[in-house]
Design a protein around this motif. Structure first.
Motif, PDB file in Angstrom:
ATOM      1  N   LYS A   1      -6.050   0.821   2.158  1.00  0.00           N
ATOM      2  CA  LYS A   1      -7.015   2.135   2.466  1.00  0.00           C
ATOM      3  C   LYS A   1      -8.321   1.848   3.077  1.00  0.00           C
ATOM      4  O   LYS A   1      -8.620   2.693   3.910  1.00  0.00           O
ATOM      5  CB  LYS A   1      -7.209   2.377   0.907  1.00  0.00           C
ATOM      6  CG  LYS A   1      -7.969   3.845   0.665  1.00  0.00           C
ATOM      7  CD  LYS A   1      -8.388   4.140  -0.686  1.00  0.00           C
ATOM      8  CE  LYS A   1      -9.032   5.348  -0.869  1.00  0.00           C
ATOM      9  NZ  LYS A   1      -9.225   5.792  -2.315  1.00  0.00           N
ATOM     10  N   GLU A   2      -8.944   0.688   3.051  1.00  0.00           N
ATOM     11  CA  GLU A   2     -10.327   0.575   3.902  1.00  0.00           C
ATOM     12  C   GLU A   2      -9.943   0.131   5.212  1.00  0.00           C
ATOM     13  O   GLU A   2     -10.593   0.314   6.104  1.00  0.00           O
ATOM     14  CB  GLU A   2     -10.908  -0.388   3.193  1.00  0.00           C
ATOM     15  CG  GLU A   2     -11.534  -0.088   1.797  1.00  0.00           C
ATOM     16  CD  GLU A   2     -12.317  -1.247   1.243  1.00  0.00           C
ATOM     17  OE1 GLU A   2     -13.172  -1.747   1.982  1.00  0.00           O
ATOM     18  OE2 GLU A   2     -12.173  -1.443  -0.271  1.00  0.00           O
TER      19      GLU A   2
ATOM     20  N   ALA B   1      -7.156   1.494   7.353  1.00  0.00           N
ATOM     21  CA  ALA B   1      -6.344   2.491   8.110  1.00  0.00           C
ATOM     22  C   ALA B   1      -6.746   2.710   9.356  1.00  0.00           C
ATOM     23  O   ALA B   1      -5.857   2.887  10.125  1.00  0.00           O
ATOM     24  CB  ALA B   1      -6.376   3.647   7.134  1.00  0.00           C
TER      25      ALA B   1
ATOM     26  N   SER C   1       0.814  -1.177  -0.127  1.00  0.00           N
ATOM     27  CA  SER C   1      -0.009  -0.065  -0.036  1.00  0.00           C
ATOM     28  C   SER C   1       0.796   1.321   0.039  1.00  0.00           C
ATOM     29  O   SER C   1       1.787   1.291   0.829  1.00  0.00           O
ATOM     30  CB  SER C   1      -1.028  -0.024   1.193  1.00  0.00           C
ATOM     31  OG  SER C   1      -1.882  -1.044   1.116  1.00  0.00           O
TER      32      SER C   1
ATOM     33  N   ARG D   1      -2.613  10.514   3.269  1.00  0.00           N
ATOM     34  CA  ARG D   1      -3.497   9.526   2.274  1.00  0.00           C
ATOM     35  C   ARG D   1      -2.900   8.428   1.967  1.00  0.00           C
ATOM     36  O   ARG D   1      -1.888   8.075   2.413  1.00  0.00           O
ATOM     37  CB  ARG D   1      -3.478  10.267   0.782  1.00  0.00           C
ATOM     38  CG  ARG D   1      -2.410  10.252   0.163  1.00  0.00           C
ATOM     39  CD  ARG D   1      -2.678  10.795  -1.412  1.00  0.00           C
ATOM     40  NE  ARG D   1      -1.572  11.174  -2.334  1.00  0.00           N
ATOM     41  CZ  ARG D   1      -1.536  11.458  -3.452  1.00  0.00           C
ATOM     42  NH1 ARG D   1      -2.472  11.049  -4.121  1.00  0.00           N
ATOM     43  NH2 ARG D   1      -0.342  11.685  -3.920  1.00  0.00           N
ATOM     44  N   VAL D   2      -3.661   7.159   1.749  1.00  0.00           N
ATOM     45  CA  VAL D   2      -3.417   5.867   1.529  1.00  0.00           C
ATOM     46  C   VAL D   2      -3.920   5.295   0.329  1.00  0.00           C
ATOM     47  O   VAL D   2      -4.957   5.704  -0.035  1.00  0.00           O
ATOM     48  CB  VAL D   2      -3.873   5.062   2.840  1.00  0.00           C
ATOM     49  CG1 VAL D   2      -3.635   3.357   2.690  1.00  0.00           C
ATOM     50  CG2 VAL D   2      -3.186   5.616   4.084  1.00  0.00           C
ATOM     51  N   CYS D   3      -3.186   4.629  -0.522  1.00  0.00           N
ATOM     52  CA  CYS D   3      -3.723   3.794  -1.669  1.00  0.00           C
ATOM     53  C   CYS D   3      -3.259   2.420  -1.732  1.00  0.00           C
ATOM     54  O   CYS D   3      -2.185   2.028  -1.093  1.00  0.00           O
ATOM     55  CB  CYS D   3      -3.228   4.379  -3.034  1.00  0.00           C
ATOM     56  SG  CYS D   3      -3.262   6.267  -3.263  1.00  0.00           S
TER      57      CYS D   3
ATOM     58  N   GLY E   1      -7.721  12.431  -3.254  1.00  0.00           N
ATOM     59  CA  GLY E   1      -8.111  11.430  -2.675  1.00  0.00           C
ATOM     60  C   GLY E   1      -9.179  11.618  -1.502  1.00  0.00           C
ATOM     61  O   GLY E   1      -9.777  10.827  -0.678  1.00  0.00           O
TER      62      GLY E   1
END
Length: 253
Positions: free
Chosen positions: A131-132, A134, A113, A125-127, A199
């Protein structure tokens, strides 16, 4: 439904091979070992390893668990492991199944990630797979490129490490190092580029980290090109303020 087979660490793929060779295909739809990508840092360089996510466990998907278990008990290698106490057959709950199905949809490997930090160790931010989840982070070791999340598995809460990659990593060429999965991996890791947009979305809880409204928190009402409209509670009422996206961060742990 998803089930977990507990076996000897290091012999997970051997168990998968036995099942694929001996158990009738109509008794299960998939059988696999879960892996995850992890970045290791050595002399200022990044190397991606692929390691077992849950050493000693094999996942199997079946609609006929009783018939499957009886079949496994008839397999000599399986029956010996059962007798020696080195084998177990455990179900996972619907919530856990959804987590694993989401995380392991890419060749049964939890991919890295991308995490962007604000310079103080706080997430902007997280990709990617994280992401779901965090908000489930209980510990972060960004220098060592992993975070630990807490999840429910087989009726109790467990912690699991997930690999992350930072901006400085994707700016260089990264090779694969140790690969435990039998899948053939490429020589170089191809990092997915982070989303070009910021995002943020309506409903995100954010904090203002700079500017005139620094240290205030609120919920995003509207997202614009370079700014967001945040709803805050002031003087006994909800009020709106417009803030540049570069001045905010999501409220992650």
């Amino acid at each position: 439904m998803w089930y977990v087979l507990q076996t000897i660490t290091g012999r997970e793929e051997e168990l998968v091979h036995y099942i694929e060779e001996i158990v009738p295909k109509e008794l299960y739809t998939d059988c696999f070992v879960a892996y995850y990508e992890r970045v290791w840092r050595k002399q200022q360089e990044s190397v991606v390893h692929v390691e077992r996510l849950f050493p000693g466990y094999v996942f199997i998907v079946s609609d006929t668990p009783k018939e499957l278990y009886l079949c496994l008990k008839k397999v000599p290698a399986m029956s010996k492991m059962i007798a020696d106490g080195n084998f177990d057959f455990l179900s996972i709950e619907e919530e856990e199944e959804a987590f694993f199905a989401n995380m392991l949809k890419n060749q049964h490997i939890v991919r890295l990630s991308y995490v962007e930090l604000d310079g103080k160790g706080r997430i902007l931010r997280v990709c990617g797979p994280l992401k779901e989840y965090a908000d489930s982070i209980v510990k972060a070791q960004y220098k060592k490129r992993y975070v630990i999340i807490r999840l429910k598995m087989m009726g109790s809460y467990k912690t699991v490490a997930l690999g992350v990659i930072l901006k400085e990593d994707i700016q260089q060429e990264i090779r694969y190092g140790k690969v435990e999965t039998p899948l053939e991996m490429p020589e170089f890791y191809h990092a997915a580029q982070p989303e070009k947009n910021h995002g943020y979305a309506a409903g995100d809880h954010v904090s203002v980290i700079s500017g005139s409204f620094e240290n205030m928190s609120g919920v995003i009402w509207k997202v614009k090109k370079d700014t967001v409209e945040i709803g805050v509670h002031l003087f006994g009422q909800d009020m709106s303020m417009e803030v540049p996206v570069n001045d905010i961060r999501k409220n992650f742990p």
